[in-house]
Scaffold this motif. Sequence first.
Motif, mmCIF file in Angstrom:
data_model
loop_
_atom_site.group_PDB
_atom_site.id
_atom_site.type_symbol
_atom_site.label_atom_id
_atom_site.label_comp_id
_atom_site.label_asym_id
_atom_site.label_seq_id
_atom_site.Cartn_x
_atom_site.Cartn_y
_atom_site.Cartn_z
ATOM 1 N N SER A 69 -42.810 4.041 7.670
ATOM 2 C CA SER A 69 -42.646 5.015 8.748
ATOM 3 C C SER A 69 -41.334 4.814 9.502
ATOM 4 O O SER A 69 -40.738 3.739 9.492
ATOM 5 C CB SER A 69 -43.813 4.915 9.733
ATOM 6 N N TYR A 70 -40.922 5.854 10.188
ATOM 7 C CA TYR A 70 -39.765 5.810 11.072
ATOM 8 C C TYR A 70 -40.043 4.881 12.256
ATOM 9 O O TYR A 70 -39.147 4.169 12.735
ATOM 10 C CB TYR A 70 -39.465 7.236 11.573
ATOM 11 N N SER A 71 -41.275 4.871 12.738
ATOM 12 C CA SER A 71 -41.618 4.171 13.972
ATOM 13 C C SER A 71 -41.780 2.666 13.841
ATOM 14 O O SER A 71 -41.536 1.935 14.802
ATOM 15 C CB SER A 71 -42.905 4.760 14.560
ATOM 16 N N LEU A 72 -42.203 2.176 12.692
ATOM 17 C CA LEU A 72 -42.475 0.746 12.566
ATOM 18 C C LEU A 72 -41.248 -0.114 12.888
ATOM 19 O O LEU A 72 -41.362 -1.066 13.667
ATOM 20 C CB LEU A 72 -43.045 0.401 11.188
ATOM 21 N N PRO A 73 -40.059 0.191 12.370
ATOM 22 C CA PRO A 73 -38.891 -0.627 12.747
ATOM 23 C C PRO A 73 -38.586 -0.561 14.248
ATOM 24 O O PRO A 73 -38.120 -1.542 14.832
ATOM 25 C CB PRO A 73 -37.739 -0.015 11.935
ATOM 26 N N ALA A 93 -51.977 16.957 18.220
ATOM 27 C CA ALA A 93 -52.156 15.865 17.252
ATOM 28 C C ALA A 93 -51.461 16.202 15.939
ATOM 29 O O ALA A 93 -50.796 15.353 15.342
ATOM 30 C CB ALA A 93 -53.638 15.603 17.012
ATOM 31 N N GLY A 94 -51.590 17.452 15.495
ATOM 32 C CA GLY A 94 -50.934 17.873 14.257
ATOM 33 C C GLY A 94 -49.422 17.809 14.353
ATOM 34 O O GLY A 94 -48.735 17.428 13.401
ATOM 35 N N HIS A 95 -48.888 18.175 15.510
ATOM 36 C CA HIS A 95 -47.433 18.128 15.722
ATOM 37 C C HIS A 95 -46.898 16.712 15.499
ATOM 38 O O HIS A 95 -45.881 16.512 14.836
ATOM 39 C CB HIS A 95 -47.100 18.606 17.142
ATOM 40 N N PHE A 96 -47.582 15.725 16.048
ATOM 41 C CA PHE A 96 -47.119 14.351 15.926
ATOM 42 C C PHE A 96 -47.502 13.722 14.587
ATOM 43 O O PHE A 96 -47.056 12.622 14.279
ATOM 44 C CB PHE A 96 -47.636 13.510 17.100
ATOM 45 N N GLY A 97 -48.294 14.431 13.788
ATOM 46 C CA GLY A 97 -48.658 13.948 12.465
ATOM 47 C C GLY A 97 -47.611 14.235 11.403
ATOM 48 O O GLY A 97 -47.695 13.734 10.294
ATOM 49 N N HIS A 99 -38.798 15.069 8.557
ATOM 50 C CA HIS A 99 -38.901 16.527 8.513
ATOM 51 C C HIS A 99 -38.902 17.144 9.912
ATOM 52 O O HIS A 99 -38.395 18.239 10.101
ATOM 53 C CB HIS A 99 -40.183 16.962 7.788
ATOM 54 N N ALA A 100 -39.476 16.441 10.876
ATOM 55 C CA ALA A 100 -39.681 17.006 12.206
ATOM 56 C C ALA A 100 -38.588 16.639 13.206
ATOM 57 O O ALA A 100 -38.466 17.279 14.238
ATOM 58 C CB ALA A 100 -41.034 16.554 12.746
ATOM 59 N N GLY A 101 -37.816 15.603 12.918
ATOM 60 C CA GLY A 101 -36.806 15.167 13.876
ATOM 61 C C GLY A 101 -37.451 14.517 15.087
ATOM 62 O O GLY A 101 -38.465 13.836 14.970
ATOM 63 N N ASN A 102 -36.874 14.762 16.261
ATOM 64 C CA ASN A 102 -37.381 14.179 17.501
ATOM 65 C C ASN A 102 -38.646 14.933 17.919
ATOM 66 O O ASN A 102 -38.576 16.009 18.498
ATOM 67 C CB ASN A 102 -36.328 14.238 18.598
ATOM 68 N N LYS A 103 -39.798 14.358 17.646
ATOM 69 C CA LYS A 103 -41.066 15.030 17.925
ATOM 70 C C LYS A 103 -41.367 15.139 19.418
ATOM 71 O O LYS A 103 -42.187 15.942 19.824
ATOM 72 C CB LYS A 103 -42.201 14.312 17.191
ATOM 73 N N LEU A 104 -40.695 14.367 20.233
ATOM 74 C CA LEU A 104 -40.905 14.432 21.672
ATOM 75 C C LEU A 104 -40.031 15.486 22.352
ATOM 76 O O LEU A 104 -40.242 15.804 23.523
ATOM 77 C CB LEU A 104 -40.622 13.062 22.313
ATOM 78 N N ALA A 105 -39.066 16.050 21.631
ATOM 79 C CA ALA A 105 -38.066 16.942 22.236
ATOM 80 C C ALA A 105 -38.681 18.097 23.016
ATOM 81 O O ALA A 105 -38.231 18.403 24.117
ATOM 82 C CB ALA A 105 -37.124 17.467 21.161
ATOM 83 N N ASP A 106 -39.680 18.755 22.474
ATOM 84 C CA ASP A 106 -40.262 19.938 23.120
ATOM 85 C C ASP A 106 -41.653 19.704 23.696
ATOM 86 O O ASP A 106 -42.361 20.657 23.995
ATOM 87 C CB ASP A 106 -40.314 21.101 22.112
#
Length: 164
Positions: free
Chosen positions: A60-64, A85-89, A94-101
Amino acid sequence: MPEELDQQAKKTVLRLFTYGLYVVTTPEAEGQTPGAFTANWLSQASFEPPLVMVSVEADSYSLPLIRAGGRFAVSVLESGQRELAGHFGKKARHAGNKLADVPHHPSASGLPVLDAALGYVVCEVTGEIPAGDSVVVIGAVIEAGEQREGEPLTMREAGFRHAG
């Protein structure tokens, strides 16, 4: 002992396990956006000290980011927040910065917390254990915040079908 695992029975029974749905966020790293992902394999592991364990995909992107920052936050989703929940899944590549919006704010210790969450905890990593295609990260709760009352979102309600 059966020689062959009944794959359908395995899926059916694993889907009976009760899981909540959470959004785990990470600290920012230099030149990178914070990580954010939907987690369902998450549980309190100890009362004293208060420990939380979360399963994170090894690639995953987040583990590091969790490893580098030594912390993660868990936002508890509310019943009815299936789309969130689906958005953050989605995969970060593919999604880029999921917190942006998505409305969020920093916790007292600076980790992103969802405004729409029922509450959150921030954890300091105390260890990790390899677990197949994932890593179980264990964290000591160092901060907690209640944001409002409500019922937590579950896998059953969301209708997500993730089960090995």
